[in-house]
Design a protein around this motif. Structure first.
Motif, short mmCIF file in Angstrom:
data_model
loop_
_atom_site.label_atom_id
_atom_site.label_comp_id
_atom_site.label_asym_id
_atom_site.label_seq_id
_atom_site.Cartn_x
_atom_site.Cartn_y
_atom_site.Cartn_z
N SER A 125 73.60 -52.30 59.49
CA SER A 125 74.26 -53.44 60.00
C SER A 125 75.20 -53.77 60.82
O SER A 125 76.27 -53.13 60.55
CB SER A 125 73.92 -54.86 58.77
OG SER A 125 73.23 -54.48 58.16
N ALA A 133 77.25 -64.97 61.82
CA ALA A 133 76.98 -65.60 60.19
C ALA A 133 77.28 -66.04 59.69
O ALA A 133 76.82 -67.54 59.59
CB ALA A 133 76.24 -64.72 59.31
N SER A 152 72.37 -67.50 53.07
CA SER A 152 70.95 -67.05 53.65
C SER A 152 71.10 -66.80 54.97
O SER A 152 69.52 -65.69 56.21
CB SER A 152 70.41 -68.37 53.69
OG SER A 152 68.49 -69.15 54.28
N ARG A 153 71.91 -67.11 56.10
CA ARG A 153 71.76 -66.48 57.24
C ARG A 153 72.01 -64.59 57.13
O ARG A 153 71.49 -64.32 58.23
CB ARG A 153 73.05 -67.33 57.97
CG ARG A 153 72.32 -68.47 58.64
CD ARG A 153 73.67 -68.67 59.89
NE ARG A 153 75.10 -69.27 59.05
CZ ARG A 153 75.85 -70.60 58.13
NH1 ARG A 153 75.03 -71.46 59.01
NH2 ARG A 153 76.57 -69.97 58.01
N GLU A 155 71.74 -62.23 55.24
CA GLU A 155 70.27 -62.03 54.74
C GLU A 155 69.01 -62.19 55.69
O GLU A 155 67.61 -61.42 55.45
CB GLU A 155 69.67 -62.38 52.99
CG GLU A 155 70.32 -62.08 52.21
CD GLU A 155 70.58 -63.20 50.59
OE1 GLU A 155 69.83 -63.85 50.47
OE2 GLU A 155 71.02 -62.85 50.25
N ARG A 156 69.28 -63.00 56.49
CA ARG A 156 68.17 -62.61 57.60
C ARG A 156 68.12 -61.98 58.46
O ARG A 156 67.75 -61.52 59.36
CB ARG A 156 68.09 -63.85 58.59
CG ARG A 156 67.20 -65.72 57.61
CD ARG A 156 67.01 -66.83 58.60
NE ARG A 156 67.68 -67.39 59.31
CZ ARG A 156 68.57 -68.36 58.64
NH1 ARG A 156 68.13 -69.14 57.75
NH2 ARG A 156 69.52 -68.82 59.06
N LEU A 157 69.39 -61.43 58.49
CA LEU A 157 69.79 -59.70 60.02
C LEU A 157 68.54 -58.76 58.69
O LEU A 157 68.28 -58.92 58.02
CB LEU A 157 71.26 -59.66 60.00
CG LEU A 157 72.54 -60.97 60.23
CD1 LEU A 157 73.85 -60.34 59.77
CD2 LEU A 157 71.81 -60.46 61.03
N ASP A 161 69.13 -56.92 52.72
CA ASP A 161 68.10 -57.57 51.93
C ASP A 161 68.80 -58.37 50.83
O ASP A 161 68.27 -59.13 50.53
CB ASP A 161 67.75 -56.08 50.64
CG ASP A 161 67.75 -56.81 49.52
OD1 ASP A 161 66.46 -57.39 49.84
OD2 ASP A 161 67.11 -55.65 49.00
N ARG A 200 58.88 -55.10 56.25
CA ARG A 200 59.87 -55.93 57.37
C ARG A 200 60.28 -55.23 59.10
O ARG A 200 60.63 -53.80 58.16
CB ARG A 200 60.57 -56.40 56.63
CG ARG A 200 62.43 -57.09 57.36
CD ARG A 200 63.09 -57.87 57.05
NE ARG A 200 63.92 -58.59 57.20
CZ ARG A 200 64.66 -58.81 56.93
NH1 ARG A 200 64.56 -59.23 55.43
NH2 ARG A 200 65.58 -59.81 57.38
#
Length: 322
Positions: A125, A133, A152-153, A155-157, A161, A200
């Motif tokens: 990442s 984020a 939440s933002r 973990e959307r990457l 995980d 994913r």
């Protein structure tokens, strides 16, 4: 005084004496007869791990009052609770009220500003994606930080995980991420993607990258890849030769082995077809020999079609007469 009166007097005197002796016993503090007078003065408890005092050296007795210690501890807990409740109230006021700028300035003065961000646990990442984020341009204090939304933002990457956010007062925010593990390569049209076990998409890659990972193709293949791999693990003669698994019409699998063998599995009962193949020695020999298509889509039967080797698919080689 007659004899009877004397007896009554003696009995009464004896009873009074006994009562006085009993009261004296109750009022006398209990002590261990085995303890020395010096130990009694020092109030040293005796036990298996007690270091014996040097009785030859005079010292002042050391006493710890629990009554004086507990209130101090209680005051610290109450102070910490008060700080936490105060910070929570400031956060709610910033998010729900109309005085965000003033309260943020107050929070920075009180030491609740975000002055340092520490990011750990990431390998694939990008730092800038995590900081984007966080939205640090708009979030400069802990009072304005919505931890759940930021988590939440992050973990959307694609690679992330799980994300853990820890506030370290004053002024530091620690972020630790756990990244997903590459599981397979998925081909969709003419593009190749690295996917994890859940299907994913992690990143786009070249078609010849990571040759040791299993390869899948077709719409819907990424989401079903892990289930197929788990089923094939019980059939090493197939799993060890698998070159690519193609998802056909998002309903069934076509297995392509490295020796030019193709196995057409039915939409339903693919495990039953694999069981039938593994129990039949003749079918296993065809699988290991290569250049054969085994079609299990027909109910109760297997269609076998020999396939020409890949090298013979081009123009026929001239006959040299040898």
């Amino acid at each position: 005084m007659d004899r009877r009166g004397r007896e009554l007097f003696e009995v009464g005197q004896t009873r009074v004496t006994k009562l006085q002796a009993h009261d004296a016993i109750l009022q006398t503090p209990a002590h261990d007869q085995s303890s020395s007078p010096e130990e009694a003065d020092l109030h040293v408890p005796r036990g298996p791990y007690q270091i014996e005092p040097d009785l030859g050296v005079a010292r002042e007795p050391r006493r710890v009052s629990l009554l004086s210690w507990r209130p101090k501890r209680g005051r610290l807990l109450i102070a910490a609770l008060g700080i936490g409740l105060g910070l929570g109230a400031v956060e709610e006021a910033v998010r729900l009220g109309g005085h965000g700028a003033k309260l943020e300035r107050l929070a920075r003065v009180m030491g609740f500003g975000i002055d340092q961000v520490t990011l750990t646990g990431h390998h694939f990442s990008f730092d800038r994606d995590v900081f984007d984020a966080l939205d640090l341009t708009n979030v400069r204090t802990f009072a304005a930080l919505d931890t759940a939304a930021v988590k939440s933002r992050i973990e959307r990457l694609p690679w992330v995980d799980n994300a853990e956010l820890t506030r370290v007062y004053p002024g530091e925010l620690q972020i630790r991420v756990t990244e997903r593990k590459p599981y397979a390569i998925w081909q969709r049209t003419d593009r190749h993607y690295l996917i994890d076990k859940t299907g994913r998409v992690l990143a786009a890659i070249g078609g010849d990258a990571l040759p040791n990972l299993p390869r899948f193709a077709g719409e819907g293949a990424a989401a079903e890849a892990a289930t197929l791999i788990e089923n094939l693990a019980r059939y090493p003669e197939i799993a060890g030769r698998l070159s690519e698994a193609e998802r056909v019409s998002e309903r069934r699998w076509k297995l392509k082995l490295a020796n030019a063998t193709t196995i057409e599995l039915p939409p339903d009962g693919e495990v039953g077809a694999l069981e039938e193949l593994s129990r039949d020695a003749a079918l296993v020999r065809l699988v290991t020999a290569g250049s054969t298509t085994l079609d299990f889509r027909g109910p109760g039967r297997v269609a076998i079609r020999p396939e020409a080797p890949a090298a013979a698919a081009g123009p026929a080689a001239p006959n040299t007469g040898s």
